[in-house]
Write an enzyme that holds these catalytic residues in place. Structure first.
Site, short mmCIF file in Angstrom:
data_model
loop_
_atom_site.label_atom_id
_atom_site.label_comp_id
_atom_site.label_asym_id
_atom_site.label_seq_id
_atom_site.Cartn_x
_atom_site.Cartn_y
_atom_site.Cartn_z
CE LYS A 1 125.12 -6.91 -59.61
NZ LYS A 1 126.05 -6.53 -58.70
CG HIS B 1 125.26 -10.04 -61.97
ND1 HIS B 1 125.20 -9.02 -63.12
CD2 HIS B 1 126.43 -10.08 -61.70
CE1 HIS B 1 126.29 -8.51 -63.14
NE2 HIS B 1 127.09 -8.89 -62.35
#
Length: 257
Positions: free
Chosen positions: A150, A146
């Site tokens: 995040k 990600h």
């Protein structure tokens, strides 16, 4: 028409949900909520009313869509209970205690909760569990990537995939999960489900599940090329939830999988 309130309205997911919902005549966006310090609060010419106080805007809303953080989601559940509002929750990083609160609330209000609302990932969950049932002796490792902003790790989607594998093995994930490895005692043990997180660039979401034995590796993967698949799933969940009775639902219910 479905009246919705979007939490974290200026965030990545919140703004994307608002933009897509504007294109759908089914939805009327009542308001968006944001933190007190957001420059959107008090904007005199907003396209959508933005407030830091959910209770001040919830009376006109049918469904709250929440992709924020665990502490904020817990507050919104309390308010939704008071007002008998429905919830679509995509917040990740919820603790077991948080999930118990959510489960208890669903006895009185209807909630769709899923760490990933894309159609592809939810099809993948069924596939992964089915494979795990048929080859329970294979090593299983899950790798997720990600973007570098995040906050939670591993992703809620990676955990959900690991839960699907564990279900296929008829085991509880907490008994077999390993989150990353390092050090001299990192040798893989039989039956472990490894979950590994990578954070880099602006990756929306990349998940891979590996099944391996002597001489072969099976790789199942899903790549989100934009947040559009997540947003479309959240809005589909809101439409589906509109006339549903109290209960805790997931995207498997929404997609009839």
């Amino acid at each position: 028409m479905i009246n919705i309130i979007v939490c974290g309205a200026c965030g990545r997911m919140g703004s994307a949900i608002i933009n897509m919902a504007k294109q759908d005549k089914v939805f009327n966006i009542i308001a968006g909520t944001e933190i007190d310090s957001s420059p959107a609060i008090g904007n005199k010419n907003p396209s959508i009313i933005k407030s830091s106080d959910m209770e001040s805007v919830i009376n006109s809303g049918d469904i709250i869509i929440d992709f924020t953080i665990a502490s904020n989601t817990m507050k919104n559940i309390e308010i939704a209970l008071k007002k008998n509002a429905k919830l679509v929750i995509g917040t990740t990083g919820l603790t077991d205690d948080n999930k118990e609160v959510l489960k208890k609330a669903s006895e009185k209000i209807s909630i769709v909760f899923a760490p990933n609302m894309s159609t592809g990932i939810n099809l993948l969950l069924n596939t992964v569990e089915s494979i795990a049932k048929k080859i329970p002796d294979y090593d299983v490792e899950i790798v997720e990537i990600h973007h570098n902003k995040k906050k939670d790790s591993p992703s809620g989607t990676a955990i959900r995939l690991a839960e699907a594998v564990a279900a296929g093995h008829k085991k509880s994930l907490k008994d077999v999960a390993i989150y990353g490895r390092h050090g001299a005692q990192a040798l893989r043990k039989q039956g472990e489900i490894g979950v590994h997180a990578v954070r880099l660039g602006d990756v929306c979401g990349d998940h891979k599940v590996y099944f391996a034995s002597e001489g072969e590796v099976i790789e199942i993967s899903h790549k989100a090329t934009s947040r559009a698949c997540l947003v479309a799933g959240a809005l589909k969940a809101a439409k589906w939830l509109y006339d549903k009775p109290a209960g805790l639902y997931d995207m498997q219910n929404v997609l009839d999988l």
